[in-house]
Scaffold this active site. Structure first.
Site, PDB file in Angstrom:
ATOM      1  N   ARG A   1     -16.925   3.623   6.127  1.00 36.34           N
ATOM      2  CA  ARG A   1     -15.882   2.910   5.361  1.00 36.34           C
ATOM      3  C   ARG A   1     -14.716   2.502   6.244  1.00 36.34           C
ATOM      4  O   ARG A   1     -14.164   1.419   6.089  1.00 36.34           O
ATOM      5  CB  ARG A   1     -15.334   3.812   4.254  1.00 36.34           C
ATOM      6  CG  ARG A   1     -16.301   4.183   3.179  1.00 36.34           C
ATOM      7  CD  ARG A   1     -15.630   5.180   2.252  1.00 36.34           C
ATOM      8  NE  ARG A   1     -14.625   4.509   1.474  1.00 36.34           N
ATOM      9  CZ  ARG A   1     -14.815   4.096   0.218  1.00 36.34           C
ATOM     10  NH1 ARG A   1     -15.965   4.298  -0.375  1.00 36.34           N
ATOM     11  NH2 ARG A   1     -13.872   3.488  -0.430  1.00 36.34           N
TER      12      ARG A   1
ATOM     13  N   TYR B   1     -27.851   8.799   4.758  1.00 38.08           N
ATOM     14  CA  TYR B   1     -28.210   7.621   5.558  1.00 38.08           C
ATOM     15  C   TYR B   1     -27.310   7.568   6.778  1.00 38.08           C
ATOM     16  O   TYR B   1     -26.270   8.228   6.832  1.00 38.08           O
ATOM     17  CB  TYR B   1     -28.125   6.328   4.725  1.00 38.08           C
ATOM     18  CG  TYR B   1     -26.789   6.068   4.038  1.00 38.08           C
ATOM     19  CD1 TYR B   1     -25.720   5.508   4.726  1.00 38.08           C
ATOM     20  CD2 TYR B   1     -26.608   6.355   2.687  1.00 38.08           C
ATOM     21  CE1 TYR B   1     -24.506   5.258   4.083  1.00 38.08           C
ATOM     22  CE2 TYR B   1     -25.400   6.106   2.047  1.00 38.08           C
ATOM     23  CZ  TYR B   1     -24.357   5.555   2.751  1.00 38.08           C
ATOM     24  OH  TYR B   1     -23.162   5.305   2.120  1.00 38.08           O
TER      25      TYR B   1
ATOM     26  N   GLU C   1       0.856  -1.193   0.000  1.00 35.42           N
ATOM     27  CA  GLU C   1       0.000   0.000   0.000  1.00 35.42           C
ATOM     28  C   GLU C   1       0.887   1.237   0.000  1.00 35.42           C
ATOM     29  O   GLU C   1       1.816   1.332   0.782  1.00 35.42           O
ATOM     30  CB  GLU C   1      -0.901  -0.039   1.247  1.00 35.42           C
ATOM     31  CG  GLU C   1      -1.575   1.266   1.607  1.00 35.42           C
ATOM     32  CD  GLU C   1      -2.460   1.847   0.494  1.00 35.42           C
ATOM     33  OE1 GLU C   1      -3.249   1.097  -0.106  1.00 35.42           O
ATOM     34  OE2 GLU C   1      -2.314   3.062   0.220  1.00 35.42           O
TER      35      GLU C   1
ATOM     36  N   ASP D   1     -11.768  -1.278  -8.274  1.00 36.55           N
ATOM     37  CA  ASP D   1     -11.780  -0.070  -9.110  1.00 36.55           C
ATOM     38  C   ASP D   1     -10.649  -0.058 -10.133  1.00 36.55           C
ATOM     39  O   ASP D   1     -10.739   0.630 -11.141  1.00 36.55           O
ATOM     40  CB  ASP D   1     -11.674   1.184  -8.234  1.00 36.55           C
ATOM     41  CG  ASP D   1     -13.020   1.603  -7.659  1.00 36.55           C
ATOM     42  OD1 ASP D   1     -13.988   0.840  -7.782  1.00 36.55           O
ATOM     43  OD2 ASP D   1     -13.089   2.702  -7.063  1.00 36.55           O
TER      44      ASP D   1
HETATM   45  C1  LIG Z   1     -19.276   8.972  -3.475  1.00 37.05           C
HETATM   46  C2  LIG Z   1     -19.013   7.489  -3.537  1.00 37.05           C
HETATM   47  C3  LIG Z   1     -19.904   6.669  -2.894  1.00 37.05           C
HETATM   48  C4  LIG Z   1     -19.753   5.286  -2.982  1.00 37.05           C
HETATM   49  N1  LIG Z   1     -20.680   4.510  -2.364  1.00 37.05           N
HETATM   50  C5  LIG Z   1     -20.560   3.178  -2.467  1.00 37.05           C
HETATM   51  C6  LIG Z   1     -21.518   2.353  -1.819  1.00 37.05           C
HETATM   52  O1  LIG Z   1     -22.443   2.842  -1.157  1.00 37.05           O
HETATM   53  N2  LIG Z   1     -21.384   0.994  -1.933  1.00 37.05           N
HETATM   54  C7  LIG Z   1     -20.369   0.432  -2.669  1.00 37.05           C
HETATM   55  O2  LIG Z   1     -20.312  -0.811  -2.764  1.00 37.05           O
HETATM   56  N3  LIG Z   1     -19.431   1.205  -3.289  1.00 37.05           N
HETATM   57  C8  LIG Z   1     -19.508   2.556  -3.200  1.00 37.05           C
HETATM   58  N4  LIG Z   1     -18.577   3.339  -3.794  1.00 37.05           N
HETATM   59  C9  LIG Z   1     -17.474   2.721  -4.550  1.00 37.05           C
HETATM   60  C10 LIG Z   1     -16.357   2.215  -3.661  1.00 37.05           C
HETATM   61  O3  LIG Z   1     -15.957   3.223  -2.772  1.00 37.05           O
HETATM   62  C11 LIG Z   1     -15.173   1.767  -4.493  1.00 37.05           C
HETATM   63  O4  LIG Z   1     -15.620   1.005  -5.580  1.00 37.05           O
HETATM   64  C12 LIG Z   1     -14.235   0.908  -3.644  1.00 37.05           C
HETATM   65  O5  LIG Z   1     -13.707   1.652  -2.592  1.00 37.05           O
HETATM   66  C13 LIG Z   1     -13.081   0.365  -4.504  1.00 37.05           C
HETATM   67  O6  LIG Z   1     -12.132  -0.276  -3.688  1.00 37.05           O
HETATM   68  P1  LIG Z   1     -10.692  -0.603  -4.249  1.00 37.05           P
HETATM   69  O7  LIG Z   1      -9.983  -1.280  -3.127  1.00 37.05           O
HETATM   70  O8  LIG Z   1     -10.793  -1.274  -5.554  1.00 37.05           O
HETATM   71  O9  LIG Z   1     -10.022   0.813  -4.545  1.00 37.05           O
HETATM   72  P2  LIG Z   1      -9.579   1.951  -3.534  1.00 37.05           P
HETATM   73  O10 LIG Z   1     -10.505   2.056  -2.391  1.00 37.05           O
HETATM   74  O11 LIG Z   1      -9.351   3.167  -4.373  1.00 37.05           O
HETATM   75  O12 LIG Z   1      -8.186   1.442  -2.955  1.00 37.05           O
HETATM   76  C14 LIG Z   1      -7.002   1.457  -3.733  1.00 37.05           C
HETATM   77  C15 LIG Z   1      -5.799   1.450  -2.794  1.00 37.05           C
HETATM   78  O13 LIG Z   1      -4.615   1.360  -3.581  1.00 37.05           O
HETATM   79  C16 LIG Z   1      -3.652   2.263  -3.099  1.00 37.05           C
HETATM   80  N5  LIG Z   1      -2.767   2.607  -4.224  1.00 37.05           N
HETATM   81  C17 LIG Z   1      -3.031   3.410  -5.278  1.00 37.05           C
HETATM   82  N6  LIG Z   1      -1.977   3.457  -6.100  1.00 37.05           N
HETATM   83  C18 LIG Z   1      -1.007   2.675  -5.553  1.00 37.05           C
HETATM   84  C19 LIG Z   1       0.319   2.339  -5.954  1.00 37.05           C
HETATM   85  N7  LIG Z   1       0.879   2.819  -7.076  1.00 37.05           N
HETATM   86  N8  LIG Z   1       1.027   1.503  -5.165  1.00 37.05           N
HETATM   87  C20 LIG Z   1       0.506   0.986  -4.021  1.00 37.05           C
HETATM   88  N9  LIG Z   1      -0.767   1.298  -3.596  1.00 37.05           N
HETATM   89  C21 LIG Z   1      -1.506   2.129  -4.362  1.00 37.05           C
HETATM   90  C22 LIG Z   1      -4.486   3.444  -2.590  1.00 37.05           C
HETATM   91  O14 LIG Z   1      -3.754   4.224  -1.655  1.00 37.05           O
HETATM   92  C23 LIG Z   1      -5.661   2.720  -1.955  1.00 37.05           C
HETATM   93  O15 LIG Z   1      -5.438   2.373  -0.619  1.00 37.05           O
HETATM   94  C24 LIG Z   1     -18.672   4.722  -3.709  1.00 37.05           C
HETATM   95  C25 LIG Z   1     -17.743   5.551  -4.314  1.00 37.05           C
HETATM   96  C26 LIG Z   1     -17.906   6.935  -4.251  1.00 37.05           C
HETATM   97  C27 LIG Z   1     -16.910   7.815  -4.953  1.00 37.05           C
END
Ligand SMILES: Cc1cc2nc3c(=O)[nH]c(=O)nc-3n(C[C@H](O)[C@H](O)[C@H](O)COP(=O)(O)OP(=O)(O)OC[C@H]3O[C@@H](n4cnc5c(N)ncnc54)[C@H](O)[C@@H]3O)c2cc1C
Length: 399
Positions: A105, A214, A31, A294
């Site tokens: 979160r 909520y 991370e 994502d």
């Molecule tokens: C306004 C909003 C509301 C939302 N509401 C919901 C909801 O109600 N329900 C739901 O299911 N989803 C919701 N989502 C979507 C959800 O937040 C994301 O889809 C989810 O957090 C994705 O998780 P992730 O681990 O894939 O990515 P992220 O949470 O973006 O985590 C990626 C991680 O990788 C790290 N990283 C980045 N680049 C590097 C690198 N080069 N080297 C090492 N580490 C790195 C970052 O620091 C981070 O910790 C919402 C999103 C938004 C914007």
């Protein structure tokens, strides 16, 4: 057993780490942040995501920190009049076998991190920003900005919507500004005057704008998010401090409760960011490297399914690797199981905001209301869905 490198310790990366550990794999999560710290915001956890969290053994702990809304609905932003009601409370548990809950979160992220570290105290390396990935017939090498280099059998890019791993696999494809600016805040419930928060989980809509609210943290905090159509955005961060008056200026003609909630935001507690998305990728696995959450399929937040897709990905990835241990073919099986479902949800999230922001208050009825439940997304069980099959809701054409 294989050593699997996971880049990114967000909800997706940690869910993948835990799922893989439970299948006996050794995982190393890298991370870039120097300390864990999820942003202060709420998250809707639908029954499909709860099924994933239950498979990870976390359902009881999640319920300890979650809020179960009694009622859900879409309201008119001007009058707070009910346009469409959603069955919440005990109904989702009865219908789908898991409840519909809302969490902070940071609470969910903390549970995932603690579970991963309980399994293996060396599983997470903070302050490691990935800069390069190389692979050969026998393994994969990850390079980091601090000079560290590590070799593993497989690598999972779970590094979010601006994924460096994705850039290594498919260079030169930046996310696009989607035409919306968002604001968010968390308000202590005891700092609010008595309001009729009915339904207690709601999105209020008007042409070109919406306001969702909520409760989270067992009802102690009210989470809100406002979304405004906007032609332009340049800043990268999703945590730019905003003045409350700036947000209120974008919500003219709203029901007075909206301003009451926003004005109760603690000082410095209102943030704004631009919403970006990408088109679905036709493929996201190359040899020993794949993407998850994502990084693979960033989507607009209007179905509340982004984190749910990341947790579903994590469970399916672990099951695919259990079926074909240590093999790049397992990554292909994972991708084949996830590609159509996540592309469908990504496109449907775009459709949801077109209807919320586009129909005008009189025009939004149950016919327009194709939310995550109406689309059939809640029925999916990532721990038992057949591997290699697309996981689309019944009646959806594979396209
Ligand atoms: C306004 C909003 C509301 C939302 N509401 C919901 C909801 O109600 N329900 C739901 O299911 N989803 C919701 N989502 C979507 C959800 O937040 C994301 O889809 C989810 O957090 C994705 O998780 P992730 O681990 O894939 O990515 P992220 O949470 O973006 O985590 C990626 C991680 O990788 C790290 N990283 C980045 N680049 C590097 C690198 N080069 N080297 C090492 N580490 C790195 C970052 O620091 C981070 O910790 C919402 C999103 C938004 C914007």
């Amino acid at each position: 057993m294989a050593t699997i490198l996971i880049i990114g310790g967000g909800i997706g990366g940690l869910a993948a780490a835990l799922a893989l550990q439970q299948q006996g794999e050794t995982v190393r999560v890298f991370e870039r942040a120097p300390a864990f710290g999820e942003v202060g915001a709420g998250l809707t956890v639908g029954p499909n995501m709860m099924h994933g969290l239950a498979w990870l053994g976390l359902a009881p702990a999640v319920l300890e920190v979650a809020t179960i809304p009694d009622h859900g609905g879409v309201l008119d932003l001007a009058t707070a009049g009910l346009l469409v009601e959603n069955a919440r409370g005990a109904a989702p548990q009865a219908k789908y076998g898991q409840p519909y809950v809302q969490v902070h979160r940071a609470d969910l992220h903390g549970l995932l991190a603690a579970a991963v570290l309980r399994n293996d105290g060396d599983a997470v390396a903070l302050d490691h920003c990935l800069t390069g990935v190389e692979q050969d017939a026998h393994g994969v090498v990850a390079r980091f900005a601090n000079g560290y280099t590590v070799r593993g059998d497989l690598l999972v890019g779970a590094d979010g919507s601006r994924s460096a791993v994705r850039e290594q696999l498919f260079p030169g494809q930046d996310p696009r500004f989607a035409g919306f600016v968002a604001w968010r805040g968390l308000v202590p419930m005891d700092s609010l005057p008595v309001l009729t928060l009915w339904p207690d989980s709601a999105i209020l809509i008007a042409p070109g704008r919406s306001f969702a609210r909520y409760r989270v943290s067992r009802g102690r905090l009210l989470n809100y998010a406002a979304f405004i159509n906007s032609g332009d955005w340049t800043e990268e961060s999703w945590s730019i401090p905003s003045g409350i008056d700036e947000l209120l200026a974008h919500l003219p003609g709203s029901h007075p409760d909206v301003a009451t909630i926003i004005r109760a935001t603690p000082p410095g507690g209102c943030f704004k960011w631009g919403l970006f998305d990408r088109d679905p990728l036709p493929r996201w696995t190359v040899g020993r490297v794949t993407l998850l959450g994502d990084a693979a399929h960033p989507m607009l937040p209007f179905l509340g399914q982004g984190a749910a897709m990341a947790v579903e990905d994590a469970v399916v990835l672990a099951r695919a690797l259990a079926a074909q241990p240590g093999s790049p073919a397992a990554l292909e099986l994972y991708e084949a199981t996830r590609r159509d479902r996540t592309a469908f949800v990504l496109e449907a999230s775009r459709g949801a905001v077109r209807r919320f922001h586009g129909t005008g208050t009189g025009g939004y009825t149950r016919r327009e209301h194709r939310d995550a439940e109406a689309l059939g997304l809640f029925t999916y069980r990532p721990g038992s869905a057949p591997l290699g099959e697309p996981g689309l809701p019944a009646g959806t054409a594979v396209g």
